[in-house]
Design an enzyme around this catalytic site. Structure first.
Site, mmCIF file in Angstrom:
data_model
loop_
_atom_site.group_PDB
_atom_site.id
_atom_site.type_symbol
_atom_site.label_atom_id
_atom_site.label_comp_id
_atom_site.label_asym_id
_atom_site.label_seq_id
_atom_site.Cartn_x
_atom_site.Cartn_y
_atom_site.Cartn_z
ATOM 1 C CB THR A 13 6.575 3.552 2.161
ATOM 2 O OG1 THR A 13 6.696 3.062 0.834
ATOM 3 C CG2 THR A 13 7.958 3.771 2.739
ATOM 4 C CE1 TYR A 58 11.081 2.085 0.583
ATOM 5 C CE2 TYR A 58 9.091 0.860 1.053
ATOM 6 C CZ TYR A 58 9.718 1.925 0.461
ATOM 7 O OH TYR A 58 8.990 2.835 -0.255
ATOM 8 C CB THR A 116 3.422 8.054 -1.320
ATOM 9 O OG1 THR A 116 4.501 7.235 -1.747
ATOM 10 C CG2 THR A 116 3.577 8.403 0.144
ATOM 11 C CG ASP A 117 4.024 4.503 -5.470
ATOM 12 O OD1 ASP A 117 4.693 5.482 -5.106
ATOM 13 O OD2 ASP A 117 4.532 3.374 -5.663
ATOM 14 C CE LYS A 166 5.857 9.138 -4.496
ATOM 15 N NZ LYS A 166 5.946 7.694 -4.175
ATOM 16 C CD GLU A 200 -3.132 22.232 -28.671
ATOM 17 O OE1 GLU A 200 -3.161 21.563 -29.706
ATOM 18 O OE2 GLU A 200 -2.176 22.955 -28.351
HETATM 19 N N1 LIG Z 1 6.199 5.587 -0.531
HETATM 20 C C1 LIG Z 1 5.306 4.638 -0.814
HETATM 21 O O1 LIG Z 1 4.386 4.454 -0.052
HETATM 22 C C2 LIG Z 1 5.479 3.871 -2.091
HETATM 23 C C3 LIG Z 1 4.870 2.505 -2.134
HETATM 24 N N2 LIG Z 1 5.227 1.881 -3.379
HETATM 25 C C4 LIG Z 1 3.346 2.542 -2.069
HETATM 26 O O2 LIG Z 1 2.724 3.357 -2.698
HETATM 27 O O3 LIG Z 1 2.765 1.731 -1.408
#
Ligand SMILES: NC(=O)C[C@H](N)C(=O)O
Length: 346
Positions: free
Chosen positions: A30, A44, A110-111, A183, A303
């Site tokens: 992103t 986007y 970010t994923d 995340k 467990e």
């Molecule tokens: N905020 C992001 O970057 C999400 C995007 N789907 C990615 O991980 O490339």
């Protein structure tokens, strides 16, 4: 009559110390995204804007570092594969060996940013700062977060105080170790958190530190990208009420080398799943018991009788990080005691 004062000797201006050279490796996400309008903060296309444009759009970078850019990939991070991880780690390792490079920034979606960061933390041999950064809004959006995040990440990579702290993640003014960070929230710009807290903050180009990572990483790691050709097949099964063994049976049939069980609570495993995992263990598949709960950690022999079954516990690593540590460790050993030692140490 006062004696005239001697004119002060001209002082040669000390040459300004050269700014550190930071290489920005762009992989997409992103932070390189573009939306149809300024109101499109969540709708986007990721991975559109090339690295040159990201850097030209941020002249403030020139005050903290000599920055050069390189486009390694242009993808959304959910599409990363093991091959992308290996290619990126080899490029980072080659760059940190160059004496003219002081730090690396990796722009990333970010994923799966926490996965790439942790992988590099395990396999890149260096003390030089390596900093991952992303954004939650595309640069075309109102209140886009990418530019400030990138300035923060370059500042962290350029700081001598970041040396020896392993791979870092800089997001929303916070500095995290890639080992701990995850995340935790989508949509919000404060998306990342570490169960044991951030290491520090970066504010207006200056870093402020409050703690340092204790687990083995980078130059103290026994793993090296130089010795890893491929990563073995390690996959994750998620647990929940009424969980069937379908996924485990399919992974076993597919010939995986290890299964990370993302269990409930303290890594608990449903009674009907235990024998299926032990069948696979009997065939040599490594079983790693982790938890789907963020925070906390899985205790050995609580467990489930891990010693009796020959299972490994993931300590506090989330399932996606446990997958990577298992895969990296399996390039060196299949011994479950050794694997457990590795999980305690990294
Ligand atoms: N905020 C992001 O970057 C999400 C995007 N789907 C990615 O991980 O490339």
């Amino acid at each position: 009559m006062p004696t005239p004062m001697a004119a002060p000797a001209p002082v040669a201006a000390a040459p300004a110390p050269a700014l550190p050279h930071v290489v920005v490796l762009a992989t997409g996400g992103t932070i390189a995204g573009a939306g149809a309008s300024t109101a499109s903060s969540a709708t986007y296309q990721a991975a559109k804007v090339p690295v040159e444009q990201l850097l030209i759009g941020l002249p403030e970078l020139g005050k903290v570092a000599r920055v050069s850019g390189e486009q390694v990939f242009q993808i959304a991070s959910e599409s990363f594969t093991n091959q992308h991880l290996l290619t990126l780690a080899r490029r980072v390792q080659a760059l940190v060996r160059q004496p003219d490079v002081q730090g690396i920034v990796i722009t990333h979606g970010t994923d799966t940013l926490e996965e790439t960061g942790f992988f590099l933390n395990l396999v890149v041999q260096t003390d030089k700062p390596i900093v991952l950064v992303g954004s939650m809004r595309p640069g075309t959006s109102l209140s886009a977060d990418g530019a400030l995040n990138l300035l923060g990440a370059v500042s962290v990579a350029a700081s001598p105080d970041s040396v020896g702290k392993g791979v870092l993640v800089s997001m929303a003014d916070e500095i995290h170790t890639a080992r701990d960070v995850a995340k935790l929230v989508n949509i919000k710009t404060s998306a990342f958190g570490s169960p044991w807290g951030p290491l520090g903050m970066v504010v207006e180009g200056k870093t402020y530190w409050f703690r340092a990572p204790i687990k083995r990483h980078t130059s103290a790691s026994e793993f090296s990208i130089d010795r890893i050709q491929t990563l073995p097949a390690v996959d994750i099964v998620y647990s929940y009420g009424n969980v069937p063994s379908t996924a485990i049976d399919a992974l076993g049939a597919a010939g995986v080398q290890a299964i990370v069980h993302a269990g409930t609570g303290n890594g608990s495993v449903a009674d009907r799943i235990v024998p299926r995992l032990n069948d696979l263990r009997g065939k040599g598949v490594v079983i790693v018991r982790s938890s789907r709960i963020p925070g906390g950690f899985v205790l050995r022999n609580a467990e489930q009788p891990d010693d009796k079954y020959g299972w490994v516990v993931a300590h506090d690593l989330n399932p996606q990080k446990a997958r990577l540590l298992t895969a990296v460790a399996l390039t060196q050993t299949r011994d479950t005691r050794e694997l457990q030692r590795i999980f305690w140490e990294y």
